[in-house]
Design an enzyme around this catalytic site. Structure first.
Site, PDB file in Angstrom:
ATOM      1  N   THR A 155      12.117   3.410   1.608  1.00  0.00           N
ATOM      2  CA  THR A 155      10.819   3.969   1.991  1.00  0.00           C
ATOM      3  C   THR A 155      10.614   5.317   1.320  1.00  0.00           C
ATOM      4  O   THR A 155      11.415   5.740   0.471  1.00  0.00           O
ATOM      5  CB  THR A 155      10.674   4.011   3.535  1.00  0.00           C
ATOM      6  OG1 THR A 155       9.313   4.355   3.847  1.00  0.00           O
ATOM      7  CG2 THR A 155      11.612   5.014   4.190  1.00  0.00           C
ATOM      8  N   LYS A 215      10.538   4.804  -3.090  1.00  0.00           N
ATOM      9  CA  LYS A 215      10.113   3.459  -3.489  1.00  0.00           C
ATOM     10  C   LYS A 215       9.922   3.304  -5.002  1.00  0.00           C
ATOM     11  O   LYS A 215      10.160   2.231  -5.544  1.00  0.00           O
ATOM     12  CB  LYS A 215       8.804   3.083  -2.779  1.00  0.00           C
ATOM     13  CG  LYS A 215       8.972   2.758  -1.300  1.00  0.00           C
ATOM     14  CD  LYS A 215       7.641   2.265  -0.726  1.00  0.00           C
ATOM     15  CE  LYS A 215       7.758   1.964   0.749  1.00  0.00           C
ATOM     16  NZ  LYS A 215       6.516   1.398   1.310  1.00  0.00           N
ATOM     17  N   ASN A 265      10.553  -1.925  -2.123  1.00  0.00           N
ATOM     18  CA  ASN A 265      10.878  -1.554  -0.731  1.00  0.00           C
ATOM     19  C   ASN A 265      12.012  -2.382  -0.154  1.00  0.00           C
ATOM     20  O   ASN A 265      12.426  -2.163   0.979  1.00  0.00           O
ATOM     21  CB  ASN A 265       9.637  -1.619   0.182  1.00  0.00           C
ATOM     22  CG  ASN A 265       9.325  -3.030   0.623  1.00  0.00           C
ATOM     23  OD1 ASN A 265       9.672  -3.988  -0.056  1.00  0.00           O
ATOM     24  ND2 ASN A 265       8.669  -3.175   1.761  1.00  0.00           N
ATOM     25  N   ASP A 303       5.729  -5.226   0.908  1.00  0.00           N
ATOM     26  CA  ASP A 303       4.498  -4.696   1.520  1.00  0.00           C
ATOM     27  C   ASP A 303       3.316  -5.601   1.189  1.00  0.00           C
ATOM     28  O   ASP A 303       2.397  -5.767   2.006  1.00  0.00           O
ATOM     29  CB  ASP A 303       4.203  -3.276   1.012  1.00  0.00           C
ATOM     30  CG  ASP A 303       5.103  -2.232   1.652  1.00  0.00           C
ATOM     31  OD1 ASP A 303       5.599  -2.478   2.774  1.00  0.00           O
ATOM     32  OD2 ASP A 303       5.321  -1.180   1.034  1.00  0.00           O
ATOM     33  N   ALA A 312      -5.403   3.942  -3.139  1.00  0.00           N
ATOM     34  CA  ALA A 312      -4.768   3.535  -4.397  1.00  0.00           C
ATOM     35  C   ALA A 312      -3.395   4.192  -4.521  1.00  0.00           C
ATOM     36  O   ALA A 312      -2.874   4.383  -5.607  1.00  0.00           O
ATOM     37  CB  ALA A 312      -5.657   3.909  -5.580  1.00  0.00           C
ATOM     38  N   ALA A 339       0.716   1.997  -0.731  1.00  0.00           N
ATOM     39  CA  ALA A 339       0.277   0.846   0.071  1.00  0.00           C
ATOM     40  C   ALA A 339      -0.903   0.158  -0.615  1.00  0.00           C
ATOM     41  O   ALA A 339      -0.961  -1.076  -0.690  1.00  0.00           O
ATOM     42  CB  ALA A 339      -0.109   1.309   1.476  1.00  0.00           C
ATOM     43  N   THR A 391      -9.922   9.625  -4.923  1.00  0.00           N
ATOM     44  CA  THR A 391      -9.845   9.951  -6.344  1.00  0.00           C
ATOM     45  C   THR A 391     -10.191   8.679  -7.110  1.00  0.00           C
ATOM     46  O   THR A 391      -9.355   7.785  -7.282  1.00  0.00           O
ATOM     47  CB  THR A 391      -8.421  10.428  -6.708  1.00  0.00           C
ATOM     48  OG1 THR A 391      -8.015  11.418  -5.749  1.00  0.00           O
ATOM     49  CG2 THR A 391      -8.356  11.001  -8.106  1.00  0.00           C
ATOM     50  N   ALA A 442      -3.601  -0.442   7.563  1.00  0.00           N
ATOM     51  CA  ALA A 442      -2.159  -0.258   7.340  1.00  0.00           C
ATOM     52  C   ALA A 442      -1.593   0.822   8.259  1.00  0.00           C
ATOM     53  O   ALA A 442      -0.399   0.839   8.556  1.00  0.00           O
ATOM     54  CB  ALA A 442      -1.901   0.106   5.877  1.00  0.00           C
ATOM     55  N   GLY A 500      -1.840  -2.184  11.957  1.00  0.00           N
ATOM     56  CA  GLY A 500      -0.818  -1.935  10.946  1.00  0.00           C
ATOM     57  C   GLY A 500       0.578  -2.390  11.337  1.00  0.00           C
ATOM     58  O   GLY A 500       1.435  -2.576  10.469  1.00  0.00           O
ATOM     59  N   GLN A 503       6.343  -7.281   6.552  1.00  0.00           N
ATOM     60  CA  GLN A 503       7.167  -6.814   5.425  1.00  0.00           C
ATOM     61  C   GLN A 503       8.634  -6.873   5.823  1.00  0.00           C
ATOM     62  O   GLN A 503       9.497  -7.197   4.999  1.00  0.00           O
ATOM     63  CB  GLN A 503       6.733  -5.427   4.884  1.00  0.00           C
ATOM     64  CG  GLN A 503       6.884  -4.226   5.819  1.00  0.00           C
ATOM     65  CD  GLN A 503       8.317  -3.743   6.013  1.00  0.00           C
ATOM     66  OE1 GLN A 503       9.132  -3.837   5.092  1.00  0.00           O
ATOM     67  NE2 GLN A 503       8.643  -3.250   7.196  1.00  0.00           N
TER      68      GLN A 503
END
Ligand code: NAP
Length: 271
Positions: free
Chosen positions: A61, A65, A85, A100, A124, A127, A148, A215, A238, A245
């Site tokens: 984690t 990752k 992960n 994930d 982005a 996750a 962004t 999530a 989530g 996962q």
């Protein structure tokens, strides 16, 4: 006894140990799941050290990752996502996987959300990348929206370039109302809503034909999921993504069908 574990920094509040150990107990597997907190620059050394110590499988984690990629042989999906992960030590060289993506798709499917049509992925980062590649691999049209916008564009370009027949585009958050009007699935893969009443999606952009996965799992019922339920959408919290996962890692390591109900119960008891 097999030892599995999680490396991250910090890992103190991880829900993976009770979730996996509930799975071992339910199946009578002689195994333990422990957490390791190596220094932040130590991902590769930690993975190599775990292999030397005979650890059977590792979850990875934040913040490791991406760095863990260099210490393993990543499968094609993990390579495309650019993050690992789950590490499997059963072969000659450790292999790296990203569960994930399947965590998100299995969570949606478990709630009868059909993975066809258009998915809007908000975020982005790590996750968002996993979810965007996972939904594109299901054949969905993917619209990535991110604060962004250039990061959303870059991710969409990567998805389009590495997925057969993919239709993927990137956008800023201001495009969300337009993107959602004819979307089938919405995933919040930002940290917005974590321990707060904020939401990245305007409530009036939501509608009853959406399957909405958040999530974020602290809190379980985010403002986004409340707004989505009010709009008549199918909502998926989530913890389902976290569960699946973990289920995918469990099944890879043990080669057995995971006791999903026992793992889910252990997880939800602690949330
Ligand atoms: P990350 O790599 O740091 O990415 C964070 C994302 O959130 C970026 O897209 C970022 O946008 C966006 N963001 C952050 N603050 C924002 C704000 N104030 N307004 C709008 N956008 C904002 O983090 P991550 O690893 O992807 O994790 C994201 C969330 O997913 C976290 O809450 C994490 O706990 C959760 N998660 C859940 C699971 C699960 O199994 N349920 C698995 C993985 C992650 P910019 O690019 O513009 O900065």
């Amino acid at each position: 006894m097999d030892v599995y574990g999680l490396i991250g920094n910090p890992v103190g509040h991880s829900l993976s140990p009770p979730m996996h150990e509930a799975g071992y107990e339910a199946l009578g597997v002689d195994a333990r799941y422990v957490t390791f907190e190596p220094p932040v620059e130590g991902a590769a050394a930690a993975v190599e050290g775990a292999a030397d110590l005979g650890v059977a499988g590792l979850n990875v984690t934040i913040p490791f990752k991406q760095d863990a990629l260099v210490a393993v042989e990543p499968d094609p999906l993990a390579r495309r996502i650019g993050a690992v992960n789950t590490v499997d030590f059963s072969g000659e060289r450790p292999t790296g996987h990203n569960t994930d993506a399947v965590g998100a798709t299995r969570a949606l499917r478990a709630h009868d959300v059909t993975l066809s049509g258009t998915a809007v992925v908000v975020g982005a980062g790590g996750a968002g990348r996993a979810v965007a590649f996972g939904l594109a691999d299901e054949g969905m049209t993917v619209r990535v929206a991110n604060r962004t916008a250039s990061k959303a564009d870059g991710l969409a370009d990567e998805v389009a370039a590495t997925t057969d027949g993919a239709d993927a585009t990137g956008h800023g958050l201001d495009a969300l109302p337009e993107l959602l009007a004819d979307a089938d699935v919405l995933v919040n893969a930002t940290s917005v809503g974590m321990e707060s009443e904020e939401t990245p999606v305007p409530a009036d952009a939501l509608h009853g034909d959406l399957g909405v996965l958040d999530a974020v799992y602290r809190p379980l019922e985010t403002r986004l999921l409340r707004d989505a339920a009010d709009a008549g959408a199918t909502t998926v919290d989530g913890a389902w993504m976290l569960l699946y996962q973990g289920v995918a890692a469990f099944e890879r390591w043990t080669d057995r069908e995971a006791p999903v109900d026992a793992m889910n119960e252990a997880l939800r008891e602690r949330l």
